[in-house]
Design a protein around this motif. Sequence first.
Motif, PDB file in Angstrom:
ATOM      1  N   LEU A 385      -1.613   6.595  -9.611  1.00 43.73           N
ATOM      2  CA  LEU A 385      -2.161   5.962  -9.095  1.00 43.73           C
ATOM      3  C   LEU A 385      -0.794   6.398  -8.047  1.00 43.73           C
ATOM      4  O   LEU A 385       0.151   6.445  -8.000  1.00 43.73           O
ATOM      5  CB  LEU A 385      -2.011   4.849  -8.331  1.00 43.73           C
ATOM      6  CG  LEU A 385      -3.035   4.484  -6.828  1.00 43.73           C
ATOM      7  CD1 LEU A 385      -3.819   5.608  -6.844  1.00 43.73           C
ATOM      8  CD2 LEU A 385      -3.425   2.730  -6.629  1.00 43.73           C
ATOM      9  N   PHE A 386      -1.224   7.378  -7.271  1.00 42.28           N
ATOM     10  CA  PHE A 386      -0.272   8.042  -5.721  1.00 42.28           C
ATOM     11  C   PHE A 386      -1.092   7.585  -4.429  1.00 42.28           C
ATOM     12  O   PHE A 386      -2.059   7.940  -4.462  1.00 42.28           O
ATOM     13  CB  PHE A 386      -0.065   9.434  -6.279  1.00 42.28           C
ATOM     14  CG  PHE A 386       0.969   9.881  -6.887  1.00 42.28           C
ATOM     15  CD1 PHE A 386       2.340  10.359  -6.330  1.00 42.28           C
ATOM     16  CD2 PHE A 386       0.632   9.908  -8.822  1.00 42.28           C
ATOM     17  CE1 PHE A 386       3.246  10.116  -7.260  1.00 42.28           C
ATOM     18  CE2 PHE A 386       1.874  10.289  -9.368  1.00 42.28           C
ATOM     19  CZ  PHE A 386       3.243  10.365  -8.591  1.00 42.28           C
ATOM     20  N   SER A 387       0.362   7.280  -3.771  1.00 39.65           N
ATOM     21  CA  SER A 387      -0.416   6.652  -2.718  1.00 39.65           C
ATOM     22  C   SER A 387      -0.062   7.566  -1.499  1.00 39.65           C
ATOM     23  O   SER A 387       1.142   8.125  -2.132  1.00 39.65           O
ATOM     24  CB  SER A 387      -0.875   5.657  -1.794  1.00 39.65           C
ATOM     25  OG  SER A 387       1.183   4.745  -1.862  1.00 39.65           O
ATOM     26  N   VAL A 388      -0.768   8.879  -0.543  1.00 41.36           N
ATOM     27  CA  VAL A 388       0.171   9.806  -0.333  1.00 41.36           C
ATOM     28  C   VAL A 388      -0.587  10.045   1.658  1.00 41.36           C
ATOM     29  O   VAL A 388      -1.508   9.817   1.263  1.00 41.36           O
ATOM     30  CB  VAL A 388      -0.682  11.259  -0.892  1.00 41.36           C
ATOM     31  CG1 VAL A 388       0.127  12.684  -0.450  1.00 41.36           C
ATOM     32  CG2 VAL A 388       0.138  11.011  -2.548  1.00 41.36           C
ATOM     33  N   GLY A 389       0.403  10.068   1.911  1.00 40.69           N
ATOM     34  CA  GLY A 389       0.116  10.432   3.182  1.00 40.69           C
ATOM     35  C   GLY A 389       1.492  10.593   4.286  1.00 40.69           C
ATOM     36  O   GLY A 389       2.618   9.497   3.551  1.00 40.69           O
ATOM     37  N   ALA A 390       1.500  10.498   5.733  1.00 46.95           N
ATOM     38  CA  ALA A 390       2.879  10.135   6.471  1.00 46.95           C
ATOM     39  C   ALA A 390       2.128   8.645   7.026  1.00 46.95           C
ATOM     40  O   ALA A 390       3.102   8.112   8.217  1.00 46.95           O
ATOM     41  CB  ALA A 390       3.200  11.755   7.184  1.00 46.95           C
ATOM     42  N   GLY A 391       1.303   8.348   6.301  1.00 50.22           N
ATOM     43  CA  GLY A 391       1.076   6.674   7.704  1.00 50.22           C
ATOM     44  C   GLY A 391       1.263   5.930   7.127  1.00 50.22           C
ATOM     45  O   GLY A 391       2.619   5.532   6.376  1.00 50.22           O
ATOM     46  N   ASP A 392       0.709   5.045   7.092  1.00 48.38           N
ATOM     47  CA  ASP A 392       1.521   3.390   6.175  1.00 48.38           C
ATOM     48  C   ASP A 392       0.381   3.219   4.894  1.00 48.38           C
ATOM     49  O   ASP A 392      -0.012   1.954   3.921  1.00 48.38           O
ATOM     50  CB  ASP A 392       1.119   1.868   7.250  1.00 48.38           C
ATOM     51  CG  ASP A 392      -0.761   2.195   6.953  1.00 48.38           C
ATOM     52  OD1 ASP A 392      -1.933   2.395   6.536  1.00 48.38           O
ATOM     53  OD2 ASP A 392      -1.029   1.113   8.445  1.00 48.38           O
ATOM     54  N   SER A 393      -0.255   4.126   4.132  1.00 46.66           N
ATOM     55  CA  SER A 393      -0.612   3.810   2.617  1.00 46.66           C
ATOM     56  C   SER A 393       0.242   3.997   1.521  1.00 46.66           C
ATOM     57  O   SER A 393      -0.310   2.899   0.693  1.00 46.66           O
ATOM     58  CB  SER A 393      -1.866   5.704   2.541  1.00 46.66           C
ATOM     59  OG  SER A 393      -0.270   6.181   2.165  1.00 46.66           O
TER      60      SER A 393
END
Length: 402
Positions: A385-393
């Motif tokens: 599992l990868f959490s991806v993005g420039a926020g708080d994921s």
Amino acid sequence: MIENIKSAYFVGIKGVGMTAFAQLLRDRAIAVSGSDTHEVFFTDEVLRHLDIPFVEGFDAHNVPEQVDIVVTSPAYINTDNPEIIVAQKRAIPVITWHDGLAELFNAMRGIAVAGTHGKSTTTAMLGVILERAGFDPTVVVGSRVNEWGSNARVGASQYFVLEADEYRDAFLRYDPEMILLTSVDYDHPDYFPTRDSYMMSFKIFTDRVERDLLIRVPDTLEHFALALPGQHNQKNANLAAAAARKLGVNDETIHEALVNFKGLARRFEHYGVYNGAELYDDYAHHPTEIAALLSGIREKFPNKEVCMVFQPHTFSRTKGLFDDFVKELAKVDRVAILKTYSSAREQGKDELGKKLAATLRAEYFATNEEAIRYYKKNLSGDRVLFSVGAGDSWQIVQALAQ
């Protein structure tokens, strides 16, 4: 202006650039303090480690009675932030961290790393190479460099390596001696209305140095034994190596630095394991970055089913690059969409995030908590599992790892 000050107060001190600039000022024996929201970032830990005091929540009473300058994130300029308002009433000079950093950078032997993708990693790689080579550089990066436990390194020499961000033409404040150019790929449609306007800003910036001091990724790539997977990281390493060689660093030192390079926060960062499934986080927030990340994931986990929870970053980017997001995210084995991490300038419901999920026939999570509950039921050892993005994921994989 900075030369004569003894104290500085930072409005929005948890911002990556703000935290780096605060470290540079404190190294000059300037008293530094600040404030920010209650939201947790990796910079919380950096600020505490450096004993830089800050409060959470904005209030006019936070601004010290005796302070020479107020430094702010551009996000709070021309807003009703009470700390900015009281500073202006008290006639305290207010500057952005970009302007302050430019003042320091432009007085030194500046090396700027620019481009749409790979800036942070390339800046960190070059900084670590120069450190090992004895250059003792000052380095400012857009993420925590694991070697240093911080996003900045304060050196004693005249060399200053800087990640030069193009957003809102911030990099046009800098007057570098050398520029490393990673790539130019249209982004930030909220500020650059067209691809041509984006490209023009890069041309204006890169024209500031002589042709032989504009360093690009070599056509023929040398292979480095990196801990970070993916062809994009080989390109980053090749660019950093080319710049280091231009500065006179020998090949042995370059290879030693890159082989031992420990990476950055939010760049293929391993968080742990849940029910046998490996948990990672990555900052990729542009379709090209997602493509590069997925290539690296396939390289490292050829036999795993890839799960990705993607958090769009700003409505404007999602809208402007919607079809490209769909194209790249459709290649993930099991993709889910997390509510868009919108900027302070954007208001409204997350219709685009929901549309992205619907187009991909993917799960949509309105909160991190929803995603955490879902993955607790649906993760197993045959998946990653990868959490991806420039926020708080990143908080999703952090919670699962605990």
